[in-house]
Design a protein around this motif. Structure first.
Motif, short mmCIF file in Angstrom:
data_model
loop_
_atom_site.label_atom_id
_atom_site.label_comp_id
_atom_site.label_asym_id
_atom_site.label_seq_id
_atom_site.Cartn_x
_atom_site.Cartn_y
_atom_site.Cartn_z
N CYS A 193 2.35 13.19 -3.33
CA CYS A 193 2.09 11.94 -4.06
C CYS A 193 0.61 11.75 -4.36
O CYS A 193 0.25 11.18 -5.40
N LEU A 194 -0.25 12.22 -3.49
CA LEU A 194 -1.69 12.09 -3.73
C LEU A 194 -2.10 12.75 -5.04
O LEU A 194 -3.03 12.30 -5.72
N PHE A 195 -1.39 13.81 -5.41
CA PHE A 195 -1.72 14.55 -6.63
C PHE A 195 -0.97 14.01 -7.86
O PHE A 195 -1.47 14.14 -8.98
N THR A 196 0.21 13.43 -7.66
CA THR A 196 1.05 13.06 -8.80
C THR A 196 1.08 11.56 -9.10
O THR A 196 1.64 11.15 -10.12
N ASN A 197 0.48 10.73 -8.24
CA ASN A 197 0.50 9.29 -8.48
C ASN A 197 -0.11 8.87 -9.82
O ASN A 197 0.39 7.94 -10.47
N PRO A 198 -1.20 9.52 -10.29
CA PRO A 198 -1.73 9.15 -11.61
C PRO A 198 -0.68 9.24 -12.73
O PRO A 198 -0.67 8.43 -13.65
N LEU A 199 0.22 10.22 -12.63
CA LEU A 199 1.28 10.34 -13.62
C LEU A 199 2.29 9.19 -13.50
O LEU A 199 2.90 8.78 -14.48
N GLU A 200 2.45 8.67 -12.28
CA GLU A 200 3.31 7.51 -12.08
C GLU A 200 2.72 6.28 -12.75
O GLU A 200 3.43 5.49 -13.36
N VAL A 201 1.39 6.12 -12.63
CA VAL A 201 0.71 5.00 -13.28
C VAL A 201 0.90 5.08 -14.79
O VAL A 201 1.27 4.10 -15.45
N VAL A 202 0.66 6.26 -15.35
CA VAL A 202 0.81 6.47 -16.79
C VAL A 202 2.25 6.22 -17.23
O VAL A 202 2.51 5.55 -18.23
N LYS A 203 3.20 6.75 -16.46
CA LYS A 203 4.62 6.59 -16.80
C LYS A 203 5.01 5.12 -16.80
O LYS A 203 5.69 4.65 -17.74
N THR A 204 4.59 4.38 -15.81
CA THR A 204 4.91 2.95 -15.71
C THR A 204 4.37 2.18 -16.90
O THR A 204 5.07 1.36 -17.50
N ARG A 205 3.11 2.44 -17.25
CA ARG A 205 2.50 1.73 -18.39
C ARG A 205 3.24 2.05 -19.69
O ARG A 205 3.49 1.16 -20.51
N MET A 206 3.59 3.32 -19.88
CA MET A 206 4.26 3.71 -21.13
C MET A 206 5.68 3.16 -21.21
O MET A 206 6.17 2.83 -22.29
N GLN A 207 6.35 3.03 -20.07
CA GLN A 207 7.70 2.49 -20.06
C GLN A 207 7.73 0.99 -20.37
O GLN A 207 8.72 0.48 -20.91
N LEU A 208 6.66 0.29 -20.04
CA LEU A 208 6.60 -1.15 -20.28
C LEU A 208 5.98 -1.49 -21.63
O LEU A 208 6.08 -2.63 -22.10
N GLN A 209 5.36 -0.52 -22.26
CA GLN A 209 4.70 -0.75 -23.54
C GLN A 209 5.72 -1.06 -24.64
O GLN A 209 6.70 -0.35 -24.82
N LEU A 254 -1.29 3.26 -5.09
CA LEU A 254 -1.18 4.46 -4.24
C LEU A 254 -0.61 4.14 -2.86
O LEU A 254 0.22 4.89 -2.34
N VAL A 255 -1.03 3.02 -2.27
CA VAL A 255 -0.55 2.69 -0.92
C VAL A 255 0.97 2.50 -0.89
O VAL A 255 1.66 3.16 -0.09
N PRO A 256 1.55 1.63 -1.75
CA PRO A 256 3.02 1.55 -1.74
C PRO A 256 3.68 2.84 -2.19
O PRO A 256 4.79 3.15 -1.74
N ALA A 257 3.01 3.60 -3.06
CA ALA A 257 3.58 4.88 -3.49
C ALA A 257 3.72 5.82 -2.30
O ALA A 257 4.72 6.52 -2.16
N LEU A 258 2.70 5.84 -1.45
CA LEU A 258 2.75 6.69 -0.26
C LEU A 258 3.84 6.22 0.71
O LEU A 258 4.58 7.03 1.28
N PHE A 259 3.92 4.91 0.91
CA PHE A 259 4.96 4.36 1.79
C PHE A 259 6.35 4.68 1.23
O PHE A 259 7.27 5.03 1.97
#
Length: 273
Positions: A14-30, A66-71
Motif C-alpha cells: 500500500c505504501l507504493f500504490t496509495n497514490p494511485l488510489e488517490v488518483v482513482k478516487t478523484r477520477m471516479q468522483l469527477q 494513507l493511514v486509513p488505507a494502511l489500516f
C-alpha cells in the motif's frame, strides 16, 4: 500469525500504490451525475491527475488517506490472505493432492468478501480523506475530516454504528473478483484486465455511495443504494461513467498484488525459518 503477516505484507504494498488510489478516487468522483462536457475536467487521465494534484496541492497530497488505507489493507488483506492460508493448510483447496483452480478461486473470493466487510468503515473514511482537495480541483462531496480517528468518531456520533457500514453492500461485489488474486496472478495480464473490467463499475459505485452527502437520518442524499446509484450514473453519464478511474485501477492492481504476495512470501519464509 498468518493473519498478522498477511496484513503487514499488504501494508507494505500500500505504501507504493496509495497514490494511485488517490488518483482513482478523484477520477471516479469527477463529473458525478453530470453529462460529459458540462463540467470542468480537472483530471484528464492518470498521468495528468498525478501532475495536477502534485502541482496544486503538493507531492504529499498523493498520499492522502494513507493511514486509513494502511489500516484497511491490514484488516481486509489480513483477513483475506490469512483466511486463505488457513483454508489452504486445512487442505480444502486440494483435490487428490493437487491445488484445485475452482476451489482456490472460491476460497480467495470468499476470503476477500469477509475482509471487505470487516474493513468497510475504514475504506469509507479513506475515500473521504482522499477526495478532500483544494477548492480549485475539488470533486465530489467535500468532508472536513482532520484524520481517521476524527472521521470515525464524527460518523459514529452522527449516524451510529450502522452509519459506519454505509455503502458496504457495494464493497462486497467490488472485492469479490479481486479475492481470487492467486488465479489472476497465475493467469497473467489478460486475466488481470478481465478482473479490473468487471470490478471497476462496482468500485465507482462504492466510492460514490461512501462519499455522498448524508442527511440527519444517515440516509444518502444522492443515492438510495447500489441499484439507484448504478442506474443514475448510467443514465446521466453513460457507460463511460461506470468506468471512470479504470486506468488508475489497472495500474494499481498488478503492482499491489505482486508486492503483497512478494512481501507475504518473504515474511512467511522468515517466520518459519
Amino acid at each position: 500469525m498468518d493473519f498478522m503477516l498477511s496484513g503487514v505484507a499488504a501494508c507494505g504494498a500500500c505504501l507504493f500504490t496509495n497514490p494511485l488510489e488517490v488518483v482513482k478516487t478523484r477520477m471516479q468522483l469527477q463529473g458525478e451525475l453530470k453529462s460529459r462536457g458540462t463540467y470542468r475536467l480537472h483530471y484528464r487521465n492518470v498521468f495528468h491527475a498525478f501532475y495536477t494534484i502534485g502541482r496544486v496541492e503538493g507531492a504529499s497530497a498523493l498520499q492522502k488517506g494513507l493511514v486509513p488505507a494502511l489500516f484497511y489493507q491490514f484488516f481486509m488483506n489480513g483477513v483475506r490472505l490469512g483466511s486463505y492460508a488457513v483454508i489452504e493448510s486445512a487442505g480444502y483447496i486440494h483435490t487428490e493432492g493437487r491445488v484445485s483452480t475452482g476451489k482456490s478461486t472460491a476460497a480467495g473470493a470468499l476470503s476477500g468478501v469477509v475482509g471487505a466487510f470487516v474493513g468497510s468503515p475504514i475504506y469509507m473514511v479513506k475515500t473521504h480523506l482522499q477526495s478532500q482537495a483544494t477548492s480549485s480541483i475539488a470533486v465530489g462531496h467535500q468532508y472536513q475530516h482532520r484524520g481517521m480517528i476524527h472521521a470515525l468518531s464524527v460518523i459514529h456520533r452522527k449516524h451510529g454504528i450502522m452509519g459506519l457500514w454505509r455503502g458496504s453492500g457495494a464493497a462486497v461485489p467490488r472485492i469479490f473478483p479481486g479475492g481470487s488474486w492467486l488465479v489472476s496472478l497465475c493467469a497473467g495480464m489478460i486475466s488481470s484486465v478481465v478482473v479490473v473490467l468487471f470490478m471497476t463499475p462496482f468500485d465507482v459505485i462504492s466510492t460514490r455511495l461512501y462519499n455522498q452527502p448524508v442527511d440527519h437520518r444517515g440516509k444518502g442524499e444522492l443515492y438510495r443504494g447500489f441499484l439507484d446509484c448504478f442506474s443514475k450514473t448510467l443514465r446521466k453519464e453513460g457507460v463511460i461513467g461506470l468506468y471512470k478511474g479504470l486506468g488508475a485501477s489497472y495500474f494499481r492492481v498488478g503492482p499491489h498484488t505482486i508486492l503483497s504476495l512478494l512481501f507475504w512470501n518473504q515474511l512467511r519464509t522468515r517466520h518459519h525459518s
